[in-house]
Write a protein that holds these residues in place. Structure first.
Motif, mmCIF file in Angstrom:
data_model
loop_
_atom_site.group_PDB
_atom_site.id
_atom_site.type_symbol
_atom_site.label_atom_id
_atom_site.label_comp_id
_atom_site.label_asym_id
_atom_site.label_seq_id
_atom_site.Cartn_x
_atom_site.Cartn_y
_atom_site.Cartn_z
ATOM 1 N N VAL A 147 2.190 12.087 -8.622
ATOM 2 C CA VAL A 147 1.196 11.329 -7.858
ATOM 3 C C VAL A 147 -0.137 12.060 -7.831
ATOM 4 O O VAL A 147 -1.204 11.456 -8.009
ATOM 5 N N CYS A 166 -1.274 -1.499 -5.060
ATOM 6 C CA CYS A 166 -0.394 -0.420 -4.610
ATOM 7 C C CYS A 166 -0.064 -0.527 -3.124
ATOM 8 O O CYS A 166 1.058 -0.207 -2.702
ATOM 9 N N ILE A 191 -4.510 5.028 -10.797
ATOM 10 C CA ILE A 191 -3.869 4.169 -9.790
ATOM 11 C C ILE A 191 -4.670 2.886 -9.577
ATOM 12 O O ILE A 191 -5.901 2.921 -9.457
ATOM 13 N N THR A 200 4.743 4.729 -9.251
ATOM 14 C CA THR A 200 5.140 6.058 -8.777
ATOM 15 C C THR A 200 4.551 6.340 -7.405
ATOM 16 O O THR A 200 5.244 6.821 -6.500
ATOM 17 N N LEU A 201 3.257 6.044 -7.233
ATOM 18 C CA LEU A 201 2.619 6.271 -5.941
ATOM 19 C C LEU A 201 3.167 5.332 -4.876
ATOM 20 O O LEU A 201 3.420 5.743 -3.738
ATOM 21 N N ASN A 211 8.076 13.255 -8.098
ATOM 22 C CA ASN A 211 7.097 12.192 -7.900
ATOM 23 C C ASN A 211 5.838 12.700 -7.209
ATOM 24 O O ASN A 211 4.729 12.217 -7.470
ATOM 25 N N PHE A 258 6.512 6.484 -3.658
ATOM 26 C CA PHE A 258 6.572 7.854 -3.161
ATOM 27 C C PHE A 258 6.761 7.950 -1.644
ATOM 28 O O PHE A 258 7.619 8.713 -1.172
#
Length: 249
Positions: free
Chosen positions: A188, A202, A197, A47-48, A184, A51
């Motif tokens: 986040v 990432c 996270i 998701t992060l 999102n 984003f």
């Protein structure tokens, strides 16, 4: 080095898919799991990572954002963000395996709605007359789903809005992109505050997603509406098949 390249390419493809039709997490999530990230952390990290790409796409699409079904953009955003907060908290509190069993069926319904949207929307406009409360209820649960998992939430929004008489897919795409990004954004914040996270994995995916989101949004603005619709349906069918095989094979 292999993991970095894999995650960058996955982010590139996922960002492009999200900008064109949605479903990018079906690339990013398996990629993160394949390099050893646990599924819940992979979901939050995905998701992060996607984003910023969503932000890039939303910026490109900004001139096309418009009301849907007579509901103005700020109102849609408030409902979507509320659902996104609820969904992200729910993800951190409950195991995802229960939702995994329901997900293929939800995707199948969304794909059918998307395919039949134009015909159904005519009937709804002339017979059902969808109101603001019905739209807000649907949009809240779409935001909740976006915060909880998010896979193909863009496809689901396009399907739902099309059925409710929102218009052609191409005209709905800018607003869809902005609302997915809004859901999102709050997810986040929740995931970062909760420490969910995995930062090392990432970063490379984020770079790829930003580039992919920018490219995909520019391509999406120039493609004819029938082509966007075919691409959207193709992604919907593919992602539905992937999740059925994931759940039952």
């Amino acid at each position: 080095m292999y993991d970095i390249v894999l995650l960058f390419l996955a982010g590139l493809l996922a960002g492009s898919m999200n900008a064109l039709a949605g479903g990018g997490s079906f690339v990013s999530l398996p990629a993160l799991i394949s390099v050893g990230v646990p599924s819940v952390a992979a979901n939050a990290t995905s998701t992060l990572a996607l984003f910023p790409g969503g932000l890039a796409s939303s910026w490109v699409y900004r001139d096309g954002v418009q009301s849907v079904c007579g509901i103005n953009v700020p109102a849609i955003a408030i409902v979507t963000v509320s659902g996104g907060v609820a969904g992200s908290v729910l993800l951190l509190l409950t195991p995802s395996r229960i939702f995994d069993g329901l997900l293929p069926w939800l995707l199948l319904v969304a794909t059918m709605m998307l395919a039949a949207g134009p015909r159904l929307s005519v009937k709804l406009r002339t017979q059902a007359h969808p109101n603001a409360l019905a739209f807000a209820t649907v949009q809240f649960f779409l935001g909740l789903y976006g915060g909880y998992f998010g896979g193909a939430v863009g496809l689901m929004m396009l399907a739902a809005w099309s059925v409710l008489g929102g218009g052609e897919i191409k005209s709905l795409n800018p607003t869809r992109m902005v609302m997915v990004t809004a859901a999102n954004a709050v997810a986040v914040v929740v995931f970062v505050l909760a420490g969910a996270i995995v930062w090392q994995q990432c970063i490379s995916m984020t770079f790829g997603a930003v580039i992919g989101g920018w490219i995909g949004a520019h391509v999406g603005r120039r493609l004819p509406s029938p082509v966007v619709r075919m691409l959207t349906l193709a992604v919907a069918l593919l992602t539905t098949a992937v999740f059925f095989s994931r759940a039952y094979l």
